[in-house]
Motif scaffolding. Structure first.
Motif, mmCIF file in Angstrom:
data_model
loop_
_atom_site.group_PDB
_atom_site.id
_atom_site.type_symbol
_atom_site.label_atom_id
_atom_site.label_comp_id
_atom_site.label_asym_id
_atom_site.label_seq_id
_atom_site.Cartn_x
_atom_site.Cartn_y
_atom_site.Cartn_z
ATOM 1 N N PHE A 88 0.819 -1.211 0.000
ATOM 2 C CA PHE A 88 0.000 0.000 0.000
ATOM 3 C C PHE A 88 0.856 1.265 0.000
ATOM 4 C CE2 PHE A 88 -3.019 -3.123 1.497
ATOM 5 C CZ PHE A 88 -4.172 -2.766 0.830
ATOM 6 N N GLY A 89 2.168 1.099 -0.002
ATOM 7 C CA GLY A 89 3.034 2.253 -0.154
ATOM 8 C C GLY A 89 3.461 2.898 1.146
ATOM 9 N N PHE A 90 3.300 2.194 2.281
ATOM 10 C CA PHE A 90 3.669 2.803 3.560
ATOM 11 C C PHE A 90 5.171 3.100 3.637
ATOM 12 C CE2 PHE A 90 -0.102 0.185 5.182
ATOM 13 C CZ PHE A 90 -0.970 1.230 4.931
ATOM 14 N N LEU A 91 5.957 2.286 2.939
ATOM 15 C CA LEU A 91 7.408 2.478 2.965
ATOM 16 C C LEU A 91 7.914 3.065 1.650
ATOM 17 C CD1 LEU A 91 8.468 -0.895 4.650
ATOM 18 C CD2 LEU A 91 7.959 1.285 5.731
ATOM 19 N N ARG A 92 7.009 3.496 0.815
ATOM 20 C CA ARG A 92 7.386 3.926 -0.525
ATOM 21 C C ARG A 92 7.509 5.456 -0.571
ATOM 22 N NH1 ARG A 92 7.199 0.725 -4.505
ATOM 23 N NH2 ARG A 92 5.697 -0.656 -3.516
ATOM 24 N N THR A 93 8.498 5.927 -1.288
ATOM 25 C CA THR A 93 8.666 7.364 -1.502
ATOM 26 C C THR A 93 8.530 7.664 -2.981
ATOM 27 O OG1 THR A 93 11.060 7.120 -1.726
ATOM 28 C CG2 THR A 93 10.194 7.620 0.473
ATOM 29 N N GLY A 94 7.933 8.787 -3.305
ATOM 30 C CA GLY A 94 7.746 9.162 -4.704
ATOM 31 C C GLY A 94 6.502 8.519 -5.282
ATOM 32 N N LYS A 95 6.057 9.007 -6.400
ATOM 33 C CA LYS A 95 4.842 8.537 -7.054
ATOM 34 C C LYS A 95 5.161 7.355 -7.953
ATOM 35 C CE LYS A 95 0.800 10.189 -9.562
ATOM 36 N NZ LYS A 95 0.155 11.359 -10.201
ATOM 37 N N VAL A 96 4.315 6.330 -7.891
ATOM 38 C CA VAL A 96 4.499 5.132 -8.699
ATOM 39 C C VAL A 96 3.418 5.097 -9.770
ATOM 40 C CG1 VAL A 96 4.581 2.616 -8.703
ATOM 41 C CG2 VAL A 96 5.486 3.894 -6.740
ATOM 42 N N ALA A 97 3.820 4.824 -10.986
ATOM 43 C CA ALA A 97 2.858 4.686 -12.084
ATOM 44 C C ALA A 97 2.498 3.216 -12.248
ATOM 45 C CB ALA A 97 3.459 5.241 -13.378
ATOM 46 N N TYR A 98 1.222 2.901 -12.071
ATOM 47 C CA TYR A 98 0.763 1.518 -12.170
ATOM 48 C C TYR A 98 0.103 1.285 -13.522
ATOM 49 C CZ TYR A 98 1.557 1.338 -7.140
ATOM 50 O OH TYR A 98 2.122 1.380 -5.901
ATOM 51 N N ASP A 99 0.198 0.045 -13.994
ATOM 52 C CA ASP A 99 -0.411 -0.298 -15.280
ATOM 53 C C ASP A 99 -1.921 -0.476 -15.168
ATOM 54 O OD1 ASP A 99 2.049 -0.474 -16.783
ATOM 55 O OD2 ASP A 99 2.460 -2.328 -15.683
ATOM 56 N N VAL A 100 -2.376 -1.061 -14.061
ATOM 57 C CA VAL A 100 -3.801 -1.351 -13.883
ATOM 58 C C VAL A 100 -4.313 -0.566 -12.693
ATOM 59 C CG1 VAL A 100 -5.525 -3.135 -13.418
ATOM 60 C CG2 VAL A 100 -3.551 -3.667 -14.857
ATOM 61 N N THR A 101 -5.262 0.313 -12.928
ATOM 62 C CA THR A 101 -5.826 1.128 -11.845
ATOM 63 C C THR A 101 -7.313 0.852 -11.624
ATOM 64 O OG1 THR A 101 -6.334 2.944 -13.376
ATOM 65 C CG2 THR A 101 -4.179 2.983 -12.278
ATOM 66 N N LYS A 102 -7.945 0.168 -12.590
ATOM 67 C CA LYS A 102 -9.383 -0.078 -12.489
ATOM 68 C C LYS A 102 -9.694 -1.527 -12.876
ATOM 69 C CE LYS A 102 -10.610 4.699 -13.679
ATOM 70 N NZ LYS A 102 -11.322 5.570 -14.632
ATOM 71 N N LEU A 103 -10.701 -2.058 -12.235
ATOM 72 C CA LEU A 103 -11.237 -3.368 -12.600
ATOM 73 C C LEU A 103 -12.677 -3.163 -13.046
ATOM 74 C CD1 LEU A 103 -11.241 -6.452 -12.768
ATOM 75 C CD2 LEU A 103 -11.725 -6.532 -10.317
ATOM 76 N N ASN A 104 -12.947 -3.471 -14.297
ATOM 77 C CA ASN A 104 -14.269 -3.256 -14.889
ATOM 78 C C ASN A 104 -15.058 -4.560 -14.834
ATOM 79 O OD1 ASN A 104 -16.239 -1.704 -16.378
ATOM 80 N ND2 ASN A 104 -15.677 -2.910 -18.178
ATOM 81 N N ILE A 105 -16.209 -4.530 -14.180
ATOM 82 C CA ILE A 105 -17.066 -5.719 -14.095
ATOM 83 C C ILE A 105 -18.412 -5.401 -14.722
ATOM 84 C CG2 ILE A 105 -18.237 -7.358 -12.588
ATOM 85 C CD1 ILE A 105 -15.995 -7.129 -10.629
ATOM 86 N N VAL A 106 -18.769 -6.198 -15.724
ATOM 87 C CA VAL A 106 -20.022 -6.023 -16.446
ATOM 88 C C VAL A 106 -20.893 -7.249 -16.201
ATOM 89 C CG1 VAL A 106 -21.111 -5.703 -18.699
ATOM 90 C CG2 VAL A 106 -18.882 -4.637 -18.215
ATOM 91 N N VAL A 107 -22.084 -7.030 -15.656
ATOM 92 C CA VAL A 107 -23.032 -8.116 -15.384
ATOM 93 C C VAL A 107 -24.288 -7.873 -16.212
ATOM 94 C CG1 VAL A 107 -24.385 -9.313 -13.629
ATOM 95 C CG2 VAL A 107 -22.125 -8.397 -13.047
#
Length: 536
Positions: A88-107
């Motif tokens: 969750f970034g508690f020990l992380r410094t600086g901004k991290v760019a992630y590839d996946v930020t959303k999970l799309n669920i279609v029902v």
């Protein structure tokens, strides 16, 4: 028969075989290392050679977000995937760019009723665009979406070097559906009481293997722990006043299960296995010295049974209700004066009275819009008399389901030689290689086999060892019931499955499930020495 477990893949082999660098769809002719470490194995899949990082703040999009069932499942799985605190970034410094930020669920359906045969199919697509990834789960029902979420969670892996959660071998395309509509685990809470929290833990574990029916064997000869408001003295048959289930407990278990796409099939076994009923109502016994089966001669017996059904029907919406009917020793009927006189007056032999009791109980259940389930002795004794809606539950041995479906009745497979989990000397591969459709060749008859269940009888299992006894062997049966047979059988199937099942057992351990080592001869025994989880 001596058993040899000679194939023990190392952690290196497991990792190497999973991350082989080419994309292909599963085919029967492919070597076993082409199979991904997903359990149970999906029906169809392809994958590639990219890696995607996932944002710990992963958000839910799509119309699935409007479902409380899907939202709750998303939150659960998000907690599983990102359980490492530093992810969750508690020990992380600086901004991290992630590839996946959303999970799309279609029902595609708003109907959230959970019943036998509900559509559990789903499609899972993980693609990689320029600098970003997209994950979509598409399903016809919320319960298909739950199965897709489980598969998605198994594709997520924490990378200890980068301290990020990664999806390896992207892009993924998975199209999946179950082989059988009924995939069950029977839990016995009469021989030993299991606290509600333990039952919930087992239900949670079931969802990881895509099992979808908890068969709750609530009462038996030894104890009657369930509250029945219409007949409040029944739970005097509990072991102690602390080892009981209230109506609210039962409702909570049913609701907890539904949120995970799991039906609860209640069982009230009659007329045998019911001695505990008479602790609160002695008139249910044929006599004070001969206490089982229930007294067939008294109207009161059927009044009590009807009252139990009326009360619990308000709690258990599943269309199947198990009435037992097994191991009925009628000696108490013939050896008790007033019952034997009743038999003579009604021109019944003991077996006739057994049939009378079972059929009367069936009609009661049907009047409450249940389909009755009976253990196979009822079919073996009077097959042509059972109601056409009857589901026959096999347990004594092989070859029963072919006879049942030939008569046009439905069947559940639980052959004790392969799927009784209390038989701790039955190894994982015997469980895995069992086939519910064995000996059934006509498509019309195969459809009458609803599926099967593994049975956790509790004479020698309680809270201290029940989960080690269930897992991971129950997972072996779960794949047999979910996955296409042609992909999980054949020359290399056991070595393929062993490495994947060892991997899955370790996944269960990481999720807090005390699953036992896969290859120990006695299923719930501890490791015999130091070693990696992936080799035990």
């Amino acid at each position: 028969m001596a058993l040899c477990y000679c194939y023990k893949p190392t952690l290196f082999i497991i990792v190497f075989t999973f991350f082989i660098s080419q994309s292909f769809a599963v085919k029967i002719s492919q070597p076993h290392h082409s199979l991904p470490f997903i359990w149970p194995l999906p029906a169809k899949f392809t994958f590639g050679n990219d890696s995607l990082s996932i944002d710990p703040s992963l958000s839910l999009t799509g119309n699935g977000a409007s479902s409380s069932i899907v939202r709750a499942a998303f939150d659960r799985y998000r907690g599983i995937v990102f359980k490492n605190s530093y992810s969750f970034g508690f020990l992380r410094t600086g901004k991290v760019a992630y590839d996946v930020t959303k999970l799309n669920i279609v029902v595609h359906s708003k109907n959230e009723e959970l019943q036998l045969g509900v559509d559990e199919s789903y499609n899972l697509f993980i693609s990689k665009a320029t600098g970003s990834g997209k994950v979509t789960i598409e399903a016809n029902t919320v319960f298909g979406a739950l199965r897709g979420l489980e598969t998605f969670s198994q594709l997520c892996s924490f990378d200890y070097s980068t301290k990020t959660v990664q999806i390896y071998k992207a892009p993924w395309s998975i199209r999946d559906k179950p082989r059988f509509p009924f995939r069950g685990l029977m839990l016995d809470t009469s021989r030993h009481y299991l606290p509600v929290d333990v039952i919930k833990q087992i239900i949670e574990s079931m969802s990881y293997t895509k099992l979808n029916v908890l068969h709750w064997h609530m009462v038996d000869t030894q104890s009657f722990p369930l509250e029945v408001p219409t007949y409040p003295n029944l739970w005097k048959g509990s072991y102690t006043k602390w080892e009981r289930y209230t109506i609210e407990d039962a409702y909570e278990i049913v609701n907890f299960s539904k949120m995970r796409g799991i039906n609860v099939m209640a069982e009230v076994d009659v007329p045998g296995h019911a001695e505990s009923w008479g602790v609160g109502y002695p008139d249910l016994w044929p006599s004070p010295t001969c206490k089982s089966p229930l007294d067939v001669s008294k109207k009161f017996t059927f009044d009590v049974l009807s009252g139990i059904m009326t009360d619990i029907r308000k709690i258990f919406p599943f269309e199947l209700f198990h009435l037992g009917g097994d191991e009925v020793n009628t000696d108490c009927w013939t050896n008790t004066t007033q019952v034997n006189k009743w038999l003579q007056n009604h021109k019944m032999a003991a077996n006739d009275a057994y049939q009378y009791f079972v059929l009367k109980a069936q009609n009661m259940a049907i009047s409450k819009n249940w389909s009755p389930v009976n253990w196979e002795e009822t079919f073996n004794t009077f097959p042509t008399k059972l109601h056409p809606r009857t589901v026959v539950h096999n347990w004594l041995g092989p070859g029963v389901c072919p006879k049942v479906v030939a008569k046009g009745l439905r069947c559940i497979f639980s052959n004790q030689g392969v799927w009784y989990l209390d038989h701790v000397d039955v190894p994982w591969d015997v469980v895995y290689n069992a086939e519910p459709l064995e000996g059934i060749h006509e498509a019309s008859e195969q459809k009458l086999v609803l599926g099967g269940e593994v049975c956790m009888w509790a004479e020698r299992a309680d809270t201290s060892d029940v989960q080690q006894t269930i897992w991971p062997r129950a997972a072996a049966a779960a794949e047999r019931l979910w996955s296409e047979r042609q992909y999980t059988s054949g020359r290399n199937s056991n070595s393929t499955a062993l490495s994947r099942l060892q991997y899955f057992r370790c996944l269960l351990n990481r999720r807090g499930v005390p699953a036992a080592p896969v290859t120990n001869f006695y299923a719930r025994t501890a490791p015999d020495g130091p070693g990696s989880c992936f080799e035990q």
